[in-house]
Design a protein around this motif. Sequence first.
Motif, PDB file in Angstrom:
ATOM      1  N   VAL B 133       0.236  -1.109   0.102  1.00  8.01           N
ATOM      2  CA  VAL B 133      -0.452  -0.157  -0.610  1.00  8.01           C
ATOM      3  C   VAL B 133       1.120   1.023  -0.051  1.00  8.01           C
ATOM      4  O   VAL B 133       0.924   2.277  -1.060  1.00  8.01           O
ATOM      5  N   CYS B 134       1.835   1.279   0.912  1.00 14.43           N
ATOM      6  CA  CYS B 134       2.435   2.308   0.936  1.00 14.43           C
ATOM      7  C   CYS B 134       3.173   2.737   0.403  1.00 14.43           C
ATOM      8  O   CYS B 134       3.341   3.753  -0.686  1.00 14.43           O
ATOM      9  N   PHE B 137       2.776   3.241  -3.072  1.00 16.94           N
ATOM     10  CA  PHE B 137       2.346   4.782  -3.685  1.00 16.94           C
ATOM     11  C   PHE B 137       3.393   5.154  -4.070  1.00 16.94           C
ATOM     12  O   PHE B 137       3.434   6.260  -4.409  1.00 16.94           O
ATOM     13  N   LEU B 138       4.542   5.772  -2.236  1.00 20.38           N
ATOM     14  CA  LEU B 138       5.211   6.346  -2.490  1.00 20.38           C
ATOM     15  C   LEU B 138       6.181   6.062  -4.102  1.00 20.38           C
ATOM     16  O   LEU B 138       6.625   7.307  -4.465  1.00 20.38           O
ATOM     17  N   LEU B 141       4.768   8.404  -6.232  1.00 23.10           N
ATOM     18  CA  LEU B 141       3.917   9.750  -6.030  1.00 23.10           C
ATOM     19  C   LEU B 141       5.977  10.031  -6.737  1.00 23.10           C
ATOM     20  O   LEU B 141       6.258  11.604  -6.476  1.00 23.10           O
ATOM     21  N   TRP B 251      -2.659   3.621  -9.560  1.00 27.48           N
ATOM     22  CA  TRP B 251      -2.620   2.652  -8.802  1.00 27.48           C
ATOM     23  C   TRP B 251      -3.987   2.581  -7.983  1.00 27.48           C
ATOM     24  O   TRP B 251      -4.057   1.132  -7.246  1.00 27.48           O
TER      25      TRP B 251
END
Lengths: 504, 463, 240
Positions: B133-134, B137-138, B141, B251
Amino acid sequence: MIWHIVKKDFLLNIFSARFIIGVLLCIILIPFTISVSIDEYKNQLRIYAVDKENSEKELKQIKVYSGLKPELIKYPEPLGILYKGINQNVGNKVKIYLQEYPLFPTGHASTRDNPLLNAFFSLDFITVLSLVLSLLALVFSYDLITREHEEGTLRLIFSNYTGRIPFLIGKITGVLLSLLPILFFCFLLSTLFIVLSPDIKLQISDWIRVAILFIFSILYILVFILMGTIISAFVKSSSTAIVLSMLCWIWFVFLWPVSGSYLSKSIVKTDLYDNVRNSLDDLDKEYGKLEGEQWGAIQKRLNMRGTNWWNASGGEDGYFETYGSPSETMEFHRQLNTWKEPIRLSYADRKWPVQKAYLDGLIRQQKMEKNLSWFSPSEILVQAVSCLCRSSEKDFLRYMDETRQYRETLVTYLKDRNLFEKYIYFTPQDPATFVSTADFIKGNNNVPDHFNTLDLKEVPTFIDIPAAIDTSLKDSFTGIAALILISIILFSGSIIVFNRYQLR
Amino acid sequence: MFSTLFIKEIQQLLYSFRFQLSLIIVLLVFTIGTIAFIRLYSEEKANYFVYHKEQLKNLEEQAKNASHLATLRKNYVLEPRSNSIISDCKEKMFPNQFIYSAYNVFNLEVRHDNVNPLLKPVQNLSWSFIVSVCMSFLALLFAFDTISGEKEDHTLALTLSNQISRGKILWAKYASILSVITATTVLGILISILIMSISGKILINTDFLIETGGFITITFLLIALVTVFGLLSSVFSRNSSVSLLISLCFWLFFAIIIPNTSVYWANKLFPIEHRNEVEAKIAQGYEDLCNNAPPGSWSSSGDPFYDRHKLRADLQMKLMDNEKKFNLSYINDMFHQFEETRSITLLSPIAQFDNLNEVNLGGGYRRLKENWNDLQNYQIQFLEWFKAFDAKDPKSPHWYNPNESYSTSWKSVSISEVPVYTEKIIPFSSRILQSGKYIALLLAYTAILFFISFVLFVKYDVR
Amino acid sequence: MLQAIDLTKRYEDQELALDALNLEIKEGEIFFLLGANGAGKTTTINLFLNFIEPTGGKALINGIDVTKEPLESKKYVSYVSENVMLYGNFTARQNLDFFAKLGGKPNLSKEDYYMQMREVGLQEEAFEKKIKTFSKGMRQKVGLTIAIIKDAPNILLDEPTAGLDPKAAAELMQILVNLKRQGKSIFMCTHDIFRAKNIADRVGIMKEGRLVMVRTREEFLEDDLEKIYMNYMQEMVIEK
């Protein structure tokens, strides 16, 4: 003045790529989500019908009062289609016993038929909304100010008779208005699916609840727009603003809810249900010993050498039924019941504190989870919504209280009519036709083996009273108040930050 | 030249605000997850041992009568995995309890030991959750504006006015993001391991470290793929806000939409019977068998050699076979439905990542199915043992009744003679073999997308 | 009328951006402010628009102190910036419409906008085209149209000719002359000495936050303006 800014932003947003992508996202996500939820709801309805039929059939076949163990089947909550909440964790059946208070329901939880499929998550409508709308709100608002700054229009605007606060209010309203069509579209799409499913019937009050949900969602969007605004006013460039917004999103919507829930489990410990069950079983054993002693005492009192039964059957929670047995045995059982049923009830009262302590532990853990969730707007929304959809823990605990009250009513009914002391408590046979022990030993026990079932018209029935709208609103009040408070704080924050914004 | 570019990119990332903030978030999440895990896991483990002891006591009680030992239903509960900090492989949601006797493996169930029904069911904050998840996503980003952002700043044209090929620029950017994200993850993992070893409650052995290594490799593969998606969206558009939207769509599509639709596909494409339909069939079979049973099939006596016990044993065996037939095919249908559905979700790299974790740790569905199959074999062995034991008892008529003890040996048995079921740990060699297919899939995905990004970048208008 | 009285701006980092500026621009006057990058030209405009607070003195627009009544003062001023992007997804007309409404002209019709755009020399087919397709010159013309439509007595221009081709710049200047005839006070910051020579009524040179020279048209036409400018700039280099 404000209105011009609102209109301009609305028009600019509506024709932007992000708006189209937002709508597309909803078109893809909502139908799948709702149709899975509707399928699951239909499955629940089907199971409800089967369970209800069985429970009614069982009740109709009762011939003696010791067999009266009504099984309450919970009607699946139609608004659970929008948010499943606690209903996915607990079963749908509560059987009323004398020897124990109901604590948790058993039976089919609204999970899937194939337990393996539980490994695939399916989000419900409200969860999807909380994910997508917060994302869109941030994507629409992160460059609220930075973009105007970068394109030079901010200076141009403020070279006019325009104050900063009206400008800010106008921009925020503009974004909110451009997100409303998407929100409305989501609600429209999902209600359309619900309306078009023939098996699902929503009451008028349910539609009012859906309308209130819509208002809650607007408030939720507003919180994220304000979050985007404050970020946009705080940083200099759009690219920083978007990164900050996205980090906020992943934190508030994904990471914190999971962290908070996981943390609450590790901070507040609960007792193991096995231990609770063991303590309850110990009490049962203690009672069993007492009953054994009483058994002998009554036999002694009645001068019986042993007990003879003709046709006898027994079962859980003191169910015992016999006919054709000698009158001595009948009297024995009558006296035994007169003694034992009040004792069993008192044992239930002794078990309850143990159960209650366990339940309190669970509630404490849940409260901790709730307290931690105040840090995430999406969790606050979900909690408020769960109250509205009658799928919150409050609704569940209320329901269980009702079932316990019903048990009390049932006990009072049995006590008031002195049914424990009557023969009909364990035998359908007319006492006038009981055979004497001597005849029984000789084999002269010609009794009919067909008996009428009990007439249960006067027995109190359980009526599930789901929370009325005002109760639900009261339950969700803190959540909504929190969202409003957060909005006010963020709004004042953005005004303060924006007032310091450098126009040069 | 490449190293100059690469170092510049790394420096730029490390100095950037987004990296610094992300680092704080990632370390925070890793710390929270580890601290909570240590407490929860030690509690679970303690509970399991209490439960296990209870089971052993029951078994000893049953062993006083060999027939009881054979016929009474026993539960086998899967032990909590110590490596579930890496990934719990959704084991909390799968059945974790098997019900068996010497005659049959009856069913699999979900045992809720310390699940609080008032809480919402959420995933554990395990490493794999954080990565899927994190970190994914990063990665997006960090990557979404690598090209379009530089174009907007006009630095891209400046860079390209030098003697540098576009391929090298793309590579440098890609490699820098990949290494920064992977390094951040590794840092988080190290902190997590440090906290665990300080706590002293979690055993960190070689197996665990090998699995950690495997996990880092898998993470690297996932991040490599996700970063390519970021690059692709960056070269797709001349405007960084559009790049962001494309990245977000990727995503959401992989992390939310595909997994979220899987139940829909399961119900529509691979429907199976409803549980109550199966139960109705079993009940029907039960009724038919009882009605057609020769009279006396329900009679019993204190004498094992009472000849109606043979009838009774016959009927009980038929009843069990009836139930077994329907139940087993239903369970196989469930497995089938699950596997088919899962193969659809493989479209999503995050699902591939989850699968790889399952392979790496030997957990989740794989563990469940492995145990289910092994338990069937064990049951055959158990029954053979019982029959052999029974054969030695002259007081037994050897009429096997799977549910009752009327007509088989009542002799007591020493518990150490009875075969015990133990879970087999899947060996590393077979884990590596199984993971090959998913790794190849991920790599192929990455290579294709990188090639597309490269082609698009070569045609990219840098003005 | 634009007035600056001892107008001073010192930034947080103690850099003196504007040092006691005294200036008055009357109705129907075009004032050109020349100076190097960072001399304080844009700061002056920012102060007039109250985008930044002065640390000393005051700026008056039509006699209204911009720090005391920032909103009121803006009724009397239009602004044209160096590089205005405007709202790219709106057409030229939509942009005009929005800013006209902000500028207190809510009742204008499409035709009014068309007329104004025709007047600044925008091509007819551009009126309903999205701004993002426009060249810089065209955008600048739209920016100017916005200022014209607002019809404020004072116009502030911040290097409007930067990056424009000579023809476009010349057209822009013609518009300014027309505006001057209508009695507007025009204050323009620029590097463009050539344009200053052509149309300015007065020219000021700014250096390190100080207005070091003001010449009227008659005065600077006598001397060569370019020479004067270069002299002042060179002094700066020597001082350093």
